[in-house]
Design an enzyme around this catalytic site. Structure first.
Site, PDB file in Angstrom:
ATOM      1  N   GLU A 307       0.816  -1.205   0.000  1.00  0.00           N
ATOM      2  CA  GLU A 307       0.000   0.000   0.000  1.00  0.00           C
ATOM      3  C   GLU A 307       0.853   1.259   0.000  1.00  0.00           C
ATOM      4  O   GLU A 307       0.634   2.181  -0.781  1.00  0.00           O
ATOM      5  CB  GLU A 307      -0.927   0.010   1.212  1.00  0.00           C
ATOM      6  CG  GLU A 307      -1.841   1.224   1.302  1.00  0.00           C
ATOM      7  CD  GLU A 307      -2.735   1.365   0.093  1.00  0.00           C
ATOM      8  OE1 GLU A 307      -3.609   0.521  -0.100  1.00  0.00           O
ATOM      9  OE2 GLU A 307      -2.546   2.330  -0.678  1.00  0.00           O
ATOM     10  N   ASP A 311       1.021   4.041  -3.012  1.00  0.00           N
ATOM     11  CA  ASP A 311       0.584   5.419  -2.818  1.00  0.00           C
ATOM     12  C   ASP A 311       1.669   6.414  -3.205  1.00  0.00           C
ATOM     13  O   ASP A 311       1.420   7.386  -3.930  1.00  0.00           O
ATOM     14  CB  ASP A 311       0.191   5.643  -1.353  1.00  0.00           C
ATOM     15  CG  ASP A 311      -1.078   4.913  -0.962  1.00  0.00           C
ATOM     16  OD1 ASP A 311      -1.834   4.513  -1.863  1.00  0.00           O
ATOM     17  OD2 ASP A 311      -1.308   4.737   0.251  1.00  0.00           O
ATOM     18  N   SER A 582      -7.160   1.569  -4.128  1.00  0.00           N
ATOM     19  CA  SER A 582      -6.036   2.117  -3.384  1.00  0.00           C
ATOM     20  C   SER A 582      -5.103   2.906  -4.287  1.00  0.00           C
ATOM     21  O   SER A 582      -4.409   3.814  -3.818  1.00  0.00           O
ATOM     22  CB  SER A 582      -5.238   0.986  -2.724  1.00  0.00           C
ATOM     23  OG  SER A 582      -5.988   0.349  -1.727  1.00  0.00           O
TER      24      SER A 582
END
Length: 665
Positions: A307, A311, A582
């Site tokens: 994650e 990002d 995400s």
């Protein structure tokens, strides 16, 4: 002086029990709260000893909660003469603080009942009174009987009553009291179940590692090529999709925020990505650490999380030379080893000190049964106090975590959502990913399938993306054989193509929140022109009625979308792909950050809460009309012209969005 503890409970068998008997109902007293059903996991034990100290908290009725939506629209709707005139935190506190009449009435009642003024603490945000009192005093004050409750796991003890009474002239001034029907717990042991997927154990997580790693010598070496974006999404593909220019500004105070928990970035992967795709970004570039409650980062490359790397490797190519601010939350115990049921409160605590003690919707502060408790009682845990108001929130914050709406109490969600409203009033933009399981939730939350109802056919909305005061971001994809110069399709992949499990952008309708005013026209058009082929129910009170599988009156999800499939990343030292909503969320957040750069350069305010402006100007989005989000034994919803519960209003068109937002005051 001691508070209610296990030791106090154990001593109860040796102490006499005193307490005022509950009176017969008179005109001057009324039941304020009563437990409607017994606690299924708590065993009621003996009366609490009369000399046991209890920490009493009285939540005072807030002013103007019902006006909060209108306040936010006043500074966020493009037709408002007050657009962009955001409030200060002091103005927010003052607007929602209890009336002086309430404060005086409750204090006078306490003093008249024997609680001396010196014992009463009035919180800084004016929302509650607190004092310590013997059990016998609390029983006399509230005309209640307090018992100890023991959890079935044997490791938690609570104090509570079945009902309590207030004078009728005081009732209108008090939200609720603890300990009361709502328990206060004192000792507990967290589950030792480890998160099985990087990121929060119960939530919206990235798709994780792909089914295979790209082989050595993978042919897409031209970092500027747009010919293969249907196979691999690079920074050049993202910029071409949304016509994003190269950024040149880095206005101090306009850094972009990104939230992480239980998933940690490593510098080596960032440097490998910069070297491959963005050589103009210096090696060693990293986010500013705003660590919360014992969090730490970075980690070794072998421990890098999918994650965090996703990002940052998406945001940096868009916003650089602007910086990222990392809100890494919770020590390792709560983030990974003993994950809690709640989500997000400690993050909001750190951004707004008043939230730590804010009372709304029968909740005050962090929930002792759902949220982390600091100092952490686990060996080696973070021994500091809960961090309150230590960081100023950035103008834009991207959050790619969440869980099923069904998993948390409605009041818990409403209190948190009200905080997003308050932060929106102050000019901050919060973007949340909608989820990766179509019309269902993360498997293992509400049910093993992630769908609701006895047959697993009722759609399962997500939290906190269900809050109408955040921007919900879905995911799109460049389908094989298509280019970045065509509208995308909804992200929807079968298991094994290329992900190990099926993946579909999430969307639907909340069971907690009604459709907000800014969204109602879009939803009305959707239902009139593209009515879904499923039975529905109207409001959570009629959940599942007549075979309904979704709430026709609920807040629609998502609001917008961006690419979230086949994203090029470096993870654990390897070149690979990742994706999910995400991925879409930091892309959209980066675009809003660039728009703020241009507004700030003109002396204007940040855009703040963007939903009303986008719904009023859907022409700034690229409408997505292909794809669906199947799950729960259904084909899900379909992407159609206009807003839909698959891709929302569509994907960003940066020049049009910039034109629209720059035209506003």
């Amino acid at each position: 002086m001691r508070f209610f503890t296990i030791a106090a409970v154990a001593a109860s068998v040796a102490l006499s029990v005193q307490g005022a008997a509950v009176p017969s109902h008179g005109a001057h007293l009324a039941v304020h709260e009563r437990r409607s059903v017994p606690h299924r996991e708590w065993i009621k034990r003996s009366r609490i000893p009369s000399k046991t100290k209890l920490p009493v908290r009285i939540g005072l009725k807030q002013r103007n909660l019902e006006k909060g939506h209108d306040y936010l629209m006043d500074v966020s709707h493009p037709d408002s003469p007050n657009y962009g005139k955001h409030w200060t935190s002091e103005q927010v506190i003052e607007a929602f603080a209890p009336a002086e009449e309430t404060v005086d009435a409750v204090r006078d009642w306490l003093v008249a009942s024997g609680i001396s003024p010196g014992r009463i603490v009035h919180s800084d945000n004016k929302a509650w009174f607190a004092f310590d009192a013997f059990a016998e005093e609390v029983e006399q004050l509230l005309h209640a009987e307090y018992h100890e409750y023991e959890h079935l796991d044997g490791d938690r003890v609570a104090a509570a009553c079945d009902e309590y009474h207030l004078p009728t002239h005081i009732q209108e001034h008090i939200d609720y009291i603890t300990p009361g029907v709502k328990m206060i717990t004192t000792s507990r042991k967290r589950s030792t179940k480890r998160s099985s997927i990087p990121g929060k154990s119960k939530g919206v997580t990235p798709l994780g590692a792909p089914s295979t790693k790209w082989p050595t010598g993978f042919p897409f070496n031209d970092i500027n090529s747009l010919e293969t974006c249907d196979v691999l999404i690079t920074p050049a593909c993202v910029k071409a999709l949304y016509d994003i220019p190269t950024n040149t500004k880095a206005t101090p105070g306009n850094e972009m925020g990104v939230y992480e928990e239980g998933d940690y970035y490593d510098q080596e992967d960032l440097d490998l990505f910069f070297q491959k795709y963005t050589p103009y970004i210096p090696q060693g570039t990293h986010p500013t650490p705003n660590f919360i409650d014992g969090a730490e980062a970075p980690v070794a490359v072998a421990d890098g999380g999918g994650e965090s790397t996703l990002d940052m490797e998406l945001a940096y190519p868009i916003i650089f030379p602007q910086s990222l601010v990392l809100y890494q939350t919770d020590d390792y115990d709560y983030a990974v080893e003993y994950p809690v049921e709640g989500f997000g409160n400690e993050f909001l605590d750190a951004l707004d000190g008043s939230y730590c003690t804010y009372s709304a919707y029968n909740e005050t502060g962090d929930d002792p049964k759902l949220d982390p408790v600091y100092p952490d009682p686990h060996p080696g845990g973070y021994q500091g106090q809960l961090m309150c108001g230590v960081y100023k929130p950035t103008n834009v914050i991207s959050i790619s975590y969440g869980e099923a709406e069904i998993d948390l109490p409605e009041n818990y969600q409403r209190r948190q959502c009200n905080e997003f409203l308050k932060l929106g009033l102050q000019g901050h933009t919060f973007l949340y990913s909608s989820g990766d399981f179509g019309v269902g939730g993360y498997p293992g939350d509400a049910t093993s399938s992630g769908c609701l109802g006895p047959d697993g056919t009722i759609f399962d909305p997500q939290f906190p993306v269900n809050c109408p005061y955040v921007t919900a971001v879905g995911a799109t994809k460049v389908y094989p054989g298509h280019s970045v110069f065509e509208p995308e399709s909804a992200a929807n992949d079968l298991a094994g193509a290329p992900w190990a499990r099926a993946y579909s952008t999430a969307g639907g309708f909340s069971n907690v929140y009604a459709a907000p005013s800014y969204q109602q026209a879009a939803l009305s058009t959707y239902f009139a022109e593209h009515n879904p082929p499923y039975p529905y129910y109207e409001g959570n009170a009629s959940f599942g009625a007549n075979g309904g599988v979704y709430n026709r009156l609920g807040r629609g999800i998502p609001d917008v979308s961006a690419n979230g499939d086949n994203i090029a990343v470096f993870l654990n030292g390897n070149f690979t792909i990742n994706g999910g909503t995400s991925a879409a969320t930091p892309i959209f957040a980066s675009i809003i950050t660039l728009i703020n750069e241009e507004r700030l350069a003109l002396g204007k305010s940040p855009v703040g809460f963007i939903n009303p402006a986008l719904y009023s100007n859907p022409w700034v989005m690229t409408d997505i009309t292909n794809g669906s989000n199947p799950n729960c034994h259904s084909d899900g919803f379909s992407a159609v012209p206009g807003w839909d519960p698959v891709t929302g209003l569509g994907t960003p068109n940066f020049p049009r969005m910039l034109e629209m937002f720059l035209s506003l005051p």
